[in-house]
Structure formats: C-alpha cells, structure tokens
Design an enzyme around this catalytic site. Sequence first.
Site, mmCIF file in Angstrom:
data_model
loop_
_atom_site.group_PDB
_atom_site.id
_atom_site.type_symbol
_atom_site.label_atom_id
_atom_site.label_comp_id
_atom_site.label_asym_id
_atom_site.label_seq_id
_atom_site.Cartn_x
_atom_site.Cartn_y
_atom_site.Cartn_z
ATOM 1 N N LYS A 64 0.048 -16.054 -42.391
ATOM 2 C CA LYS A 64 -1.101 -16.230 -41.505
ATOM 3 C C LYS A 64 -1.904 -17.423 -41.987
ATOM 4 C CE LYS A 64 -4.152 -13.137 -44.110
ATOM 5 N NZ LYS A 64 -5.312 -13.957 -44.495
ATOM 6 N N HIS A 99 7.083 -17.753 -55.664
ATOM 7 C CA HIS A 99 7.422 -19.129 -55.294
ATOM 8 C C HIS A 99 7.515 -20.021 -56.525
ATOM 9 C CE1 HIS A 99 7.018 -18.342 -51.014
ATOM 10 N NE2 HIS A 99 7.453 -19.559 -50.809
#
Lengths: 279, 179
Positions: free
Chosen positions: B103, B38
């Site tokens: 999650k 990222h």
Amino acid sequence: MRNIDAQEIHARVRDMVMHAATHLPRDVEQALEKARDAESTDTAREILGQLLENARLARESNLPLCQDTGVAVFFVEMGAECRVQGGDLTEVLNQAMIEAYEKGFLRKSLAHPLTRANTGNNAPAFIHYEVVPGQELKIQFMAKGGGSENMSRCTMLTPAQGWEGIKDFVLTRMAEAGPNPCPPTIVGVGVGGTFDLAPMLAKKALFRPLDQPHPDPEIAALEDELLQGINELGIGPMGLGGTTTSLGVRMNISPCHIASLPLAVNVQCHSSRHEEVVL
Amino acid sequence: MQTHKLTTPLTDEAVRQLKAGDVVLLSGTIYTARDAAHKRIVQALDRGEEPPFPLQGAVIYYVGPTPAPPGRPIGSAGPTTSYRMDSFAPRLYGLGVKATMGKGKRAPEVKAAMQEHNAVYLGATGGAGALLSQRITQAKVIAYEDLGPEAVRELVVEEFPALVVNDAYGGELYVTPKR
C-alpha cells in the site's frame, strides 16, 4: 490512601489489550459508515465498505483488525490518593501487555533499532505517567501501527508563523503522506508546550472520541477547519480519490515559550484501536 | 477498468494486459517479504547465493502477518507500506519479479523499473487484514524464521483481490493531492 491490587490491574489491562486488537471503537465505525454513505465515488464507497466488513469480521472471528497490532502505548493517570499494592505498575503493565500479545495471537512488532532483531514479546510498552488529584487509576491503551506513525512529524515554528503556519504544515504533511498512512486517517495535532511535549499532546488527542468536539469551541472550530482542508486534498480512502481523507482532527494545546511555537502531527490510521480502564 | 483473474507465476503477457485501475484476483503461490527480509534477500544475491524463492514471474507481498490462531493457516494479513522497500524493488524487478503488492506510493525509480522490466505494483486495502486473510488458504515459513513476523512465507491464495496502482506503461491510480 486507596490500595489497588496489582493482579486486578494485570487482568483488566490484559483483557483490554486483547479486546482492542479485534474491536474497532464504535465512534470510528460510525464515522466510517457516515463517510461511506456520503462518499462521491464507487471506489471510495467500496473501500469504506471493505473496512466496515473487516471490522465486523474481526469482531466476530476474533482476528486482529490489522496485521500491524502495533506498539503498546499507555497513558496512565494516577490519582495522588491511591497506590498499587502487590507489584510495580510499570512491570504490571508490561507483563499484562506481553500476555495479551501472546494469548491473543497478536504480532510482536518491536525490534532493536540498529540490529533490527525482534524483541520477541512486543516489549517494552511505552508508558506515560501523570499524577492527578483523586483516588482513581485511569489506564488508556493505544495499539499504534508503524505505517501511520511513520507519516507523523514535528517541527518548531516561529511565533510569527501563527495559525497560518500551523495549518500550512498540517496540510502539507497530510498531502505528502497521501495513501501511505491508510486513509481515512485521524489526525492528532499538538500545539505548544515544548519540543518533547507537542508530540505527546498530539498522541493523547487521538484518544478523544470522534463524536466529542474539543471543549473549547474555538479549538473545536480550528479542528474543523483543518479537517475540511485535509478532506479537500482529494486523497480519499486508500489514496484512490474521494472526500474522506480524514475522519477527524483532534488538537490539544499548551502554553509555550514566547520564542517558540512547537507543533506535532501524529497520524493515526482508520484502525484507531484504543480503549481505557478506570480502577 | 477490467477485472483479471491471474495465476502465478505471472507471465510477461499477463502483465502487459494490466492497466492502472484494473482489478486483479490473484490465485496460486505468492511470497511475503518486508523490510528485514528484503535486506537479507539482497545480501544473499550479493554473495552470489540463490534467493529463498524463484524470482522469475514472482509476486512479492509486503506483509508481516499476525500469528495463526488455532484452525487457521494465517492470522490477519493486510499490506504494509511499500516505500520502505523502494531501495530493493528495482533490482528485484530486474531479476524477473513481475509484481509487488502493498500500500502507498512508490518512488520514481521504482516506477521506472516497472516500465523497463514490464512489471506492476499492486495495492491491497490497508488495514483490512482480517478480511484479506480469508483469501489465503495455506502459509508456511520458507526462510529467515528468526525474523518472526518478517520471515519469508510462501502463501497459497485464491482470488486475492488487489488493484493495479502502477502499470508497466507509467500509469498510476493514486490521486495527486490538490496542494
């Protein structure tokens, strides 16, 4: 003085590390089965069923239970009347671990803390040594994942805060952690000692099987009290609601300074991979 | 609660149907990226470079799989904890990413970005990496190979199961702890 061969240690540790990555401990699997049968909602039962199916698949297909195959943590109890022959124990453990992560197709999850460059071989292992009486060498291994480790905390309470303060900190921590550490969790709690010892007590407590209460009934009762409090948070499997937020609380205590009350919470995910060898 | 069989890239219309609690079965191409990837994607965007995959309609899966054993496209491949990508997610949603999958909880600004840009956050079962890997039929590294497990991978998935945790209307599936 008893001699233990370094090559034997290497082979046993390598095999243990590879086995741990693909085999959920039996006590954890049994706790998941029990939790599934007792859960209140379809979603919670479905999630716990998936985790049991995952454990079966991992065991049968030799795939790691989780993609986070963790940092390698060893707790070594070295009998004072034995010695390692043919190698340095720290080096042997590291090399055995490196070989296991390579041969077992396990993920190398260690990086430089600042540049974030991966070390490439999952080294170093984090090894804690203790000299104990006797002629045996006990090596405990844990593959500790980052998601649950990140939810762990330690603090220095005042003695006046006592058990109520401990309980409040643990429950608040687990409420804040919510779905992040892959509930149902296993919660290691370290109380007392020093600033550095409390987290060690908490981590080592995670090795105690879920079907084995603390030998001191008073501590065992406190573990149950914390477990009940955590499960009443309603977080449930994966944070989707239910009565199984944790499978167990494991607490270790140590005397501490009259001025201090060190406290650590080491959160472990449901994929509580740990094994030991005794040589 | 509905079950939606979706094919990537995701359309605005497909995302609008999704409500927190719905089951999604994803098929098609999805992209993996986690912490270090990222950072690099955003650095590339800052320099005016193309991202390593088309962002429009994309599904980003937060995962760092284990190495593929012989005979399999990928190793164990369950979701990693998503909040670590919170600082990047609003920008990527703004550039057309329609779903992120991982999650754990998201920050309020990520949820706001989903509402603003008509996007969703999907939850896969944490720790079920062996099971989830069965729904991945192909995998190849397409960027940042030096990051090892954190490299960007193009995955082809067939009915990959996930739950809508945060929808584009502010709805959330995770329970609020009783404390």
